[in-house]
Design a protein around this motif. Structure first.
Motif: not given
Length: 275
Positions: A230-232, A102-103, A107-114
């Motif tokens: 994150e791309p598969a 996350t840091l 996954s930029p979406k998860t980092t934005f949420k955090a």
């Protein structure tokens, strides 16, 4: 053992009531009582009482009541804490790995949420004290899940309406800001003069469908193409590799022409045996 979901949804009201009441009592004690002086007062009162009873019982009865009827062994604190500490330590590496991903924004979406959650918590702690935040959080944890489960359809519909209204207002605000900023951008373009011309020459505008596509719009398009997830990982199977042409060993061998795809047999000439 009752799970946290069962406690939050009051599936067992007795157990949930015990936990909820104990949490509120602990918070009130933490608010009204100085824990250090409270623990010290309990310790010296208990020691003074046991010493007095032991001294008087030995003086008048010939034997100490505390040593005879008191606690004979210490509670097994190590046996109680060690399994729980080991369980917490086994869960620590996955949590650290998740924090690292996350840091580092895998996954930029998860980092934005955090980052948004941490921003809200920062503002919350700047307004309220730690005790007030814990009290409000405890009450919310034991009330909001039940309220949401009871009125889930109404709450979801209201949230959907709010999101649509927010999108509409954001679009209107964006168009308003663009209209108001357009004259200032033209004035800035005129004032910059050679600098603006140099930038335009380095990043020329193109026309697509009768409209100019400037460097800003190209940059926005490239930014929109950045994946938020994150791309598969790509997998490769044996079917993806080319097949190896078969050969026939004997007096001759079969050779496949790569250009025409035709196979023909080539016979090898046997040299005479020299004596």
């Amino acid at each position: 053992m009752t799970s946290s979901c069962d406690l939050m949804y009051w599936r067992n009201p007795v157990e949930t009531g015990k936990v909820f009441g104990g949490a509120l009592v602990a918070l009130l004690v933490l608010k009204k009582v100085n824990l250090i002086t409270f623990v010290l007062r309990i310790l010296y009162t208990t020691m003074f009482a046991t010493a007095s009873v032991e001294f008087l019982s030995k003086l008048f009865l010939g034997q100490g009541l505390v040593t005879r009827y008191g606690i004979q062994s210490c509670p097994n604190v190590v046996g109680f804490l060690k399994p729980r500490i080991d369980t917490a330590l086994t869960q620590l590496p996955p949590a650290m790995a998740k924090f690292r991903t996350t840091l580092m924004a895998q996954s930029p979406k998860t980092t934005f949420k955090a980052s948004g959650v941490l921003y809200v918590l920062c503002k919350l702690f700047s307004v309220m004290s730690l005790w007030t935040t814990l009290l409000v959080g405890t009450i919310a944890a034991f009330t909001l899940p039940v309220v949401y489960k009871t009125f889930q359809k109404e709450i979801d519909a209201t949230v959907a309406q709010g999101v649509e209204a927010g999108k509409h207002h954001a679009s209107a605000l964006q168009s308003t800001v663009s209209e108001k900023a357009s004259p200032y951008m033209k004035q800035l373009d005129e004032k910059m003069g050679p600098v603006s011309g140099f930038i335009k020459s380095r990043v020329p505008a193109t026309r697509v469908g009768g409209s100019n596509v400037t460097a800003e719009s190209s940059t926005a398009k490239l930014a929109a193409q950045v994946p938020f997830e994150e791309p598969a990982q790509a997998t490769t199977s044996s079917a993806d590799f080319p097949t190896v042409p078969s050969t026939h060993l004997g007096n001759g061998h079969i050779v496949t022409d790569e250009t025409t795809g035709l196979a023909h047999e080539v016979h090898e000439a046997h040299e005479p045996i020299r004596q």
